[in-house]
Design a protein around this motif. Structure first.
Motif, PDB file in Angstrom:
ATOM      1  N   TYR A 376       0.825  -1.248   0.042  1.00 24.84           N
ATOM      2  CA  TYR A 376       0.211   0.035  -0.042  1.00 24.84           C
ATOM      3  C   TYR A 376       0.949   1.387  -0.094  1.00 24.84           C
ATOM      4  O   TYR A 376       1.738   1.356   0.884  1.00 24.84           O
ATOM      5  CB  TYR A 376      -0.933   0.016   1.399  1.00 24.84           C
ATOM      6  CG  TYR A 376      -1.455  -1.410   1.631  1.00 24.84           C
ATOM      7  CD1 TYR A 376      -2.344  -1.963   0.515  1.00 24.84           C
ATOM      8  CD2 TYR A 376      -1.237  -1.780   2.727  1.00 24.84           C
ATOM      9  CE1 TYR A 376      -3.093  -3.107   0.965  1.00 24.84           C
ATOM     10  CE2 TYR A 376      -2.126  -3.123   3.068  1.00 24.84           C
ATOM     11  CZ  TYR A 376      -2.932  -3.636   2.148  1.00 24.84           C
ATOM     12  OH  TYR A 376      -3.547  -4.740   2.233  1.00 24.84           O
ATOM     13  N   PRO A 394       0.435   5.806  -6.677  1.00 24.93           N
ATOM     14  CA  PRO A 394       0.152   4.416  -6.941  1.00 24.93           C
ATOM     15  C   PRO A 394       1.263   3.357  -7.597  1.00 24.93           C
ATOM     16  O   PRO A 394       1.159   2.321  -7.422  1.00 24.93           O
ATOM     17  CB  PRO A 394      -0.996   4.551  -7.740  1.00 24.93           C
ATOM     18  CG  PRO A 394      -1.160   5.892  -8.345  1.00 24.93           C
ATOM     19  CD  PRO A 394      -0.250   6.737  -7.412  1.00 24.93           C
ATOM     20  N   GLU A 395       2.131   4.133  -8.158  1.00 26.05           N
ATOM     21  CA  GLU A 395       3.046   3.292  -8.743  1.00 26.05           C
ATOM     22  C   GLU A 395       4.094   2.660  -8.005  1.00 26.05           C
ATOM     23  O   GLU A 395       4.745   1.625  -8.412  1.00 26.05           O
ATOM     24  CB  GLU A 395       3.951   4.087  -9.814  1.00 26.05           C
ATOM     25  CG  GLU A 395       4.700   5.252  -8.927  1.00 26.05           C
ATOM     26  CD  GLU A 395       4.074   6.556  -8.690  1.00 26.05           C
ATOM     27  OE1 GLU A 395       4.695   7.923  -8.894  1.00 26.05           O
ATOM     28  OE2 GLU A 395       2.678   6.672  -8.859  1.00 26.05           O
ATOM     29  N   VAL A 397       3.045   0.286  -5.996  1.00 24.23           N
ATOM     30  CA  VAL A 397       2.520  -1.017  -5.880  1.00 24.23           C
ATOM     31  C   VAL A 397       3.266  -2.033  -7.079  1.00 24.23           C
ATOM     32  O   VAL A 397       3.894  -2.847  -6.711  1.00 24.23           O
ATOM     33  CB  VAL A 397       1.031  -0.959  -6.618  1.00 24.23           C
ATOM     34  CG1 VAL A 397       0.519  -2.600  -6.623  1.00 24.23           C
ATOM     35  CG2 VAL A 397       0.157  -0.617  -5.291  1.00 24.23           C
ATOM     36  N   LEU A 422      -3.584  -4.082  -3.342  1.00 23.51           N
ATOM     37  CA  LEU A 422      -3.842  -2.751  -3.638  1.00 23.51           C
ATOM     38  C   LEU A 422      -4.615  -1.971  -2.572  1.00 23.51           C
ATOM     39  O   LEU A 422      -5.410  -2.439  -2.049  1.00 23.51           O
ATOM     40  CB  LEU A 422      -4.462  -2.642  -4.966  1.00 23.51           C
ATOM     41  CG  LEU A 422      -4.494  -3.421  -6.104  1.00 23.51           C
ATOM     42  CD1 LEU A 422      -5.053  -3.167  -7.278  1.00 23.51           C
ATOM     43  CD2 LEU A 422      -2.759  -3.648  -6.490  1.00 23.51           C
ATOM     44  N   TYR A 432      -6.538   9.695  -4.139  1.00 25.58           N
ATOM     45  CA  TYR A 432      -7.226   8.423  -4.129  1.00 25.58           C
ATOM     46  C   TYR A 432      -8.593   8.747  -5.066  1.00 25.58           C
ATOM     47  O   TYR A 432      -9.242   9.585  -4.866  1.00 25.58           O
ATOM     48  CB  TYR A 432      -7.434   7.948  -2.921  1.00 25.58           C
ATOM     49  CG  TYR A 432      -8.311   6.371  -3.083  1.00 25.58           C
ATOM     50  CD1 TYR A 432      -7.628   5.521  -3.250  1.00 25.58           C
ATOM     51  CD2 TYR A 432      -9.766   6.748  -2.453  1.00 25.58           C
ATOM     52  CE1 TYR A 432      -8.748   4.046  -3.284  1.00 25.58           C
ATOM     53  CE2 TYR A 432     -10.489   5.471  -2.470  1.00 25.58           C
ATOM     54  CZ  TYR A 432      -9.894   4.384  -2.980  1.00 25.58           C
ATOM     55  OH  TYR A 432     -10.492   3.044  -2.950  1.00 25.58           O
ATOM     56  N   TYR A 436      -6.626   6.146  -9.760  1.00 19.85           N
ATOM     57  CA  TYR A 436      -5.579   5.615  -8.602  1.00 19.85           C
ATOM     58  C   TYR A 436      -5.795   4.026  -8.394  1.00 19.85           C
ATOM     59  O   TYR A 436      -4.474   3.593  -8.591  1.00 19.85           O
ATOM     60  CB  TYR A 436      -6.080   6.243  -6.950  1.00 19.85           C
ATOM     61  CG  TYR A 436      -4.838   6.049  -6.261  1.00 19.85           C
ATOM     62  CD1 TYR A 436      -3.841   7.047  -5.681  1.00 19.85           C
ATOM     63  CD2 TYR A 436      -4.968   4.774  -5.432  1.00 19.85           C
ATOM     64  CE1 TYR A 436      -3.093   6.837  -4.794  1.00 19.85           C
ATOM     65  CE2 TYR A 436      -4.053   4.676  -4.309  1.00 19.85           C
ATOM     66  CZ  TYR A 436      -2.938   5.695  -4.065  1.00 19.85           C
ATOM     67  OH  TYR A 436      -2.270   5.458  -3.053  1.00 19.85           O
ATOM     68  N   GLU A 440      -2.784   1.486  -9.941  1.00 23.36           N
ATOM     69  CA  GLU A 440      -2.179   0.258  -8.925  1.00 23.36           C
ATOM     70  C   GLU A 440      -2.276  -1.039  -9.723  1.00 23.36           C
ATOM     71  O   GLU A 440      -1.312  -1.749  -9.596  1.00 23.36           O
ATOM     72  CB  GLU A 440      -3.004   0.475  -7.497  1.00 23.36           C
ATOM     73  CG  GLU A 440      -2.750   1.395  -6.546  1.00 23.36           C
ATOM     74  CD  GLU A 440      -3.487   1.251  -5.395  1.00 23.36           C
ATOM     75  OE1 GLU A 440      -2.662   1.024  -4.338  1.00 23.36           O
ATOM     76  OE2 GLU A 440      -4.702   0.873  -5.459  1.00 23.36           O
ATOM     77  N   TRP A 452      -4.760  -9.418  -8.495  1.00 19.71           N
ATOM     78  CA  TRP A 452      -4.159  -8.333  -7.263  1.00 19.71           C
ATOM     79  C   TRP A 452      -5.451  -8.560  -6.450  1.00 19.71           C
ATOM     80  O   TRP A 452      -6.585  -9.013  -6.901  1.00 19.71           O
ATOM     81  CB  TRP A 452      -4.104  -6.955  -7.855  1.00 19.71           C
ATOM     82  CG  TRP A 452      -5.072  -6.454  -9.015  1.00 19.71           C
ATOM     83  CD1 TRP A 452      -4.461  -6.640 -10.362  1.00 19.71           C
ATOM     84  CD2 TRP A 452      -6.495  -6.272  -8.956  1.00 19.71           C
ATOM     85  NE1 TRP A 452      -5.711  -6.058 -11.160  1.00 19.71           N
ATOM     86  CE2 TRP A 452      -6.781  -5.866 -10.376  1.00 19.71           C
ATOM     87  CE3 TRP A 452      -7.460  -6.215  -8.015  1.00 19.71           C
ATOM     88  CZ2 TRP A 452      -8.146  -5.681 -10.791  1.00 19.71           C
ATOM     89  CZ3 TRP A 452      -8.677  -5.821  -8.499  1.00 19.71           C
ATOM     90  CH2 TRP A 452      -9.116  -5.687  -9.727  1.00 19.71           C
TER      91      TRP A 452
END
Length: 474
Positions: A376, A394-395, A397, A422, A432, A436, A440, A452
């Motif tokens: 996260y 988010p990258e 992840v 995620l 978010y 987003y 992810e 995921w």
């Protein structure tokens, strides 16, 4: 024509109604009327009196076996559906009838079924149970879906409390938005078991305290009917409930007594056996995959050095590895997959921190089919890769997923896959939303992950439902 103690049921049999009240009739248990006749010139109420094909006869027998004693089963005749008839007795309510007959209906909970039962109810009234299933349902072992051929699962986490009120709703949304898995809390991180467990430690400690999932095989069956795989999550060693009510399982201090921080001792064989028994019980209920969380050693307490644990020199990870192997023997015997939830730091962090946790990927993953790093973005410290607010990236992840895959390959592990968690909440994130979530998911799969899982502590997946448009009406 079939009659029940002078009451003609032909109209009921041919109506095809889902919920029909007919004139007063005494209950007839057809399973105990072989060779007997009803009052007067009524027809014989036995399976032999019905011209049934084999499927109809099997279904009628199944309905009798799954209905309360005294119910009248009217099989499918002349193209009309089968019916189960209940004769109302004093004290009956719509809810009590719904609870008694829930198992032979396609409605998940008794309250919803009760709303379909016509009231008022009069003693002696014959009531056809609404929403009757149209065929016998499969037993858990036969109903198990397992993994899809490509091994890719995309799912969302559901707590026991959320399942208690919105299980069918969330299943419908998962299916409608193109996901194919749900992670359901079997035992949550505070210790309660969310279904009526018969495992000795759970019974001893009264770990099953709330009827969140009153019938686990039924809950799993409703997911399978929608093509959704069920991943049963077990929080292993963070268990304040068992630590308090069975202190012999607790992590111990160097003074010889329980180290009071709500943890079971990961090296305690009985504590491990407790988890193994839950695993076996949830497999028997039809689970497609078992997911172990809190499969690590505690690190939070300032006085943690006083806890009796293996040294953080690789021994903790070896202990975790040995336990995972024990669990995998149980899951593999039933062809059920095993996954491990691990901290994101295990992929990208310092080895000293990894050794303290006992979650070295190269050591523990060989005994599992999946590792699910909790990468996260909000959990990364300020300044990670120079970012003031890592939760806005988010990258991250993808960074964590790629690192986890690399650690598997460095360990010559070509079989275990990575399925990352995620972030599905706005915690520590100003950006978010649906985009987003999409970033992810893309980052996870473009960096070696297979599928995921969405994590929202409150099970609020509004952003995910918008990110992945519905492909059908939920």
């Amino acid at each position: 024509m079939v009659k029940a103690r002078g009451v003609v049921l032909a109209a009921l049999v041919t109506s095809g109604c889902g919920s029909t009240a007919v004139a007063s009739a005494a209950p007839v248990d057809v399973s105990h009327t072989e060779g007997a006749t009803s009052d007067g010139d009524d027809d014989l109420l036995t399976p032999a009196a019905w011209d049934l094909d084999s499927n109809e006869a099997v279904f009628a027998a199944w309905l009798r076996a799954h209905s309360p004693p005294g119910s009248l089963v009217v099989p499918s005749l002349h193209g009309a559906p089968a019916h189960v008839i209940h004769t109302v007795v004093p004290g009956d309510t719509a809810l009590s009838i719904a609870t008694a007959f829930l198992d032979v209906t396609d409605v998940y909970d008794a309250k919803t079924l009760a709303s379909a039962i016509p009231i008022p109810l009069e003693p002696g009234e014959a009531l056809a149970i609404p929403h009757l299933v149209t065929a016998p349902y499969k037993e858990p072992d036969d109903d198990r879906l397992g993994w899809p051929d490509d091994g890719i699962l995309r799912g969302a986490f559901v707590t026991g409390a959320y399942a208690a009120i919105l299980w069918v709703d969330v299943l419908d949304k998962i299916a409608a938005h193109g996901l194919n898995a749900v992670v359901l809390d079997g035992k949550d991180y505070m210790g309660p078991v969310n279904y009526p467990s018969k495992v000795p430690v759970a019974v001893e400690t009264h770990a099953y305290v709330l009827p969140n999932i009153p019938d686990l095989p039924r809950a799993i069956r409703f997911a399978h009917a929608r093509g959704i795989r069920v991943i049963m999550r077990i929080a292993c060693f963070h268990d304040p409930w068992a630590a308090k009510h069975a202190p012999r399982l607790s992590l111990m201090g160097n003074w010889g007594g329980p180290f009071e921080m709500g943890w079971l001792d990961p090296t305690n064989v009985e504590a491990q056996d407790y988890v193994l028994a839950l695993v076996a019980e949830e497999i028997a209920a039809g689970a497609d995959e078992i997911q172990l969380d809190y499969i690590r050693f505690p690190i939070q307490s300032k006085s943690i050095e006083a806890a009796v644990m293996p040294k953080p020199n690789g021994a903790r990870s070896r202990s975790t590895r040995d336990f995972v192997k024990r669990v995998h023997e149980v899951t593999r015997a039933s062809q059920v997959m095993l996954s491990l939830d691990i901290f994101g730091v295990t992929a990208t962090g310092d080895q000293s921190d990894i050794d303290k946790l006992g979650q070295d990927i190269g050591t523990i993953a060989a005994g599992a089919d999946v590792i699910s790093p909790m990468v996260y973005p909000s959990e990364y410290r300020t300044g990670y890769r120079g970012w003031a607010t890592p939760g806005d990236h988010p990258e991250i992840v993808g960074i964590g997923t790629k690192a986890a895959v690399a650690k598997l390959r460095d360990a010559k592990n070509e079989t275990t896959i990575v399925r990352s968690w995620l972030q599905a909440s706005s915690y520590k994130s100003h950006t978010y939303g649906p985009d987003y979530i999409l970033k992810e998911a893309k980052a996870a799969e473009e960096n070696g992950g297979k599928g995921w899982l969405l994590w929202s502590p409150g099970c609020d997946y509004w952003a995910a439902w918008r990110a992945f448009p519905a492909t059908r009406v939920p």
